[in-house]
Design a protein around this motif. Structure first.
Motif, short mmCIF file in Angstrom:
data_model
loop_
_atom_site.label_atom_id
_atom_site.label_comp_id
_atom_site.label_asym_id
_atom_site.label_seq_id
_atom_site.Cartn_x
_atom_site.Cartn_y
_atom_site.Cartn_z
N ASN A 36 0.85 -1.19 0.00
CA ASN A 36 0.00 0.00 0.00
C ASN A 36 0.88 1.24 0.00
O ASN A 36 2.03 1.20 0.43
N ILE A 37 0.32 2.31 -0.52
CA ILE A 37 1.09 3.55 -0.67
C ILE A 37 0.18 4.74 -0.43
O ILE A 37 -1.03 4.68 -0.69
N SER A 38 0.75 5.78 0.13
CA SER A 38 0.05 7.05 0.28
C SER A 38 1.02 8.14 -0.16
O SER A 38 2.16 7.85 -0.56
N ARG A 39 0.62 9.37 -0.07
CA ARG A 39 1.51 10.47 -0.46
C ARG A 39 2.62 10.70 0.56
O ARG A 39 3.57 11.41 0.26
N THR A 40 2.53 10.07 1.73
CA THR A 40 3.54 10.28 2.76
C THR A 40 4.37 9.04 3.07
O THR A 40 5.39 9.14 3.75
N GLY A 41 3.96 7.85 2.59
CA GLY A 41 4.72 6.65 2.90
C GLY A 41 4.15 5.42 2.24
O GLY A 41 3.23 5.51 1.42
N LEU A 42 4.72 4.27 2.60
CA LEU A 42 4.27 3.01 2.01
C LEU A 42 4.51 1.86 2.98
O LEU A 42 5.24 2.00 3.95
N ALA A 43 3.87 0.74 2.69
CA ALA A 43 4.11 -0.51 3.42
C ALA A 43 4.71 -1.49 2.43
O ALA A 43 4.25 -1.61 1.30
N LEU A 44 5.74 -2.17 2.84
CA LEU A 44 6.49 -3.07 1.99
C LEU A 44 6.52 -4.45 2.61
O LEU A 44 6.86 -4.59 3.79
N GLU A 45 6.14 -5.47 1.84
CA GLU A 45 6.21 -6.86 2.28
C GLU A 45 7.53 -7.43 1.76
O GLU A 45 7.77 -7.42 0.56
N LEU A 46 8.37 -7.92 2.67
CA LEU A 46 9.72 -8.38 2.31
C LEU A 46 9.73 -9.84 1.91
O LEU A 46 9.03 -10.66 2.51
N ALA A 47 10.56 -10.18 0.92
CA ALA A 47 10.75 -11.56 0.50
C ALA A 47 11.87 -12.22 1.30
O ALA A 47 11.97 -13.44 1.36
N SER A 48 12.75 -11.42 1.90
CA SER A 48 13.84 -11.92 2.73
C SER A 48 14.04 -10.96 3.90
O SER A 48 13.46 -9.89 3.93
N LYS A 49 14.88 -11.35 4.83
CA LYS A 49 15.07 -10.53 6.03
C LYS A 49 15.86 -9.27 5.71
O LYS A 49 16.74 -9.25 4.88
N LEU A 50 15.49 -8.20 6.42
CA LEU A 50 16.21 -6.94 6.36
C LEU A 50 16.26 -6.41 7.78
O LEU A 50 15.22 -6.20 8.41
N HIS A 51 17.46 -6.22 8.31
CA HIS A 51 17.61 -5.77 9.68
C HIS A 51 17.66 -4.24 9.70
O HIS A 51 18.71 -3.64 9.65
#
Length: 111
Positions: A36-51
């Motif tokens: 999902n995305i808005s004009r101020t940010g987004l949500a990202l679903e990761l395929a692998s780990k990110l610390h």
């Protein structure tokens, strides 16, 4: 709904999307999908780990939008919440995306 926890709430309405992306934090890079995305940010679903903890700077690379700089707001269950850095470059890219490319994604299955 009122916010009783004293936390910052979402400032812009979000739209559902499915865009393949990459996210970079320091020397790490992970594939993911913007959900999902808005004009101020987004949500990202990761395929692998990110610390990347809350407050970490990240760069999101996407074919539709280009490179966007942001700050991690939350990292939970393989998903990241990212707030765009408020610079004119990010604002212009997101505005152009909504004007030219954006199509709301609806769920395929209904209940």
């Amino acid at each position: 709904m009122s916010n009783n926890l004293g936390m910052d709430g979402r400032k812009a309405p979000r739209s559902r999307v499915r865009m393949d992306s990459k996210v970079r934090h320091l020397q790490q890079e992970a594939d993911g999908r913007v959900i999902n995305i808005s004009r101020t940010g987004l949500a990202l679903e990761l395929a692998s780990k990110l610390h990347a903890a809350a407050g970490s700077s990240v760069v999101i690379q996407n074919d539709d939008i280009g490179l966007l700089e942001g700050v991690v707001r939350w990292n939970y269950g393989g998903r990241l919440g990212i707030m765009f850095k408020p610079n004119s470059n990010s604002i212009a890219k997101v505005a152009a995306y909504f004007r030219n490319f954006h199509q709301e994604v609806r769920p395929v299955l209904s209940r």
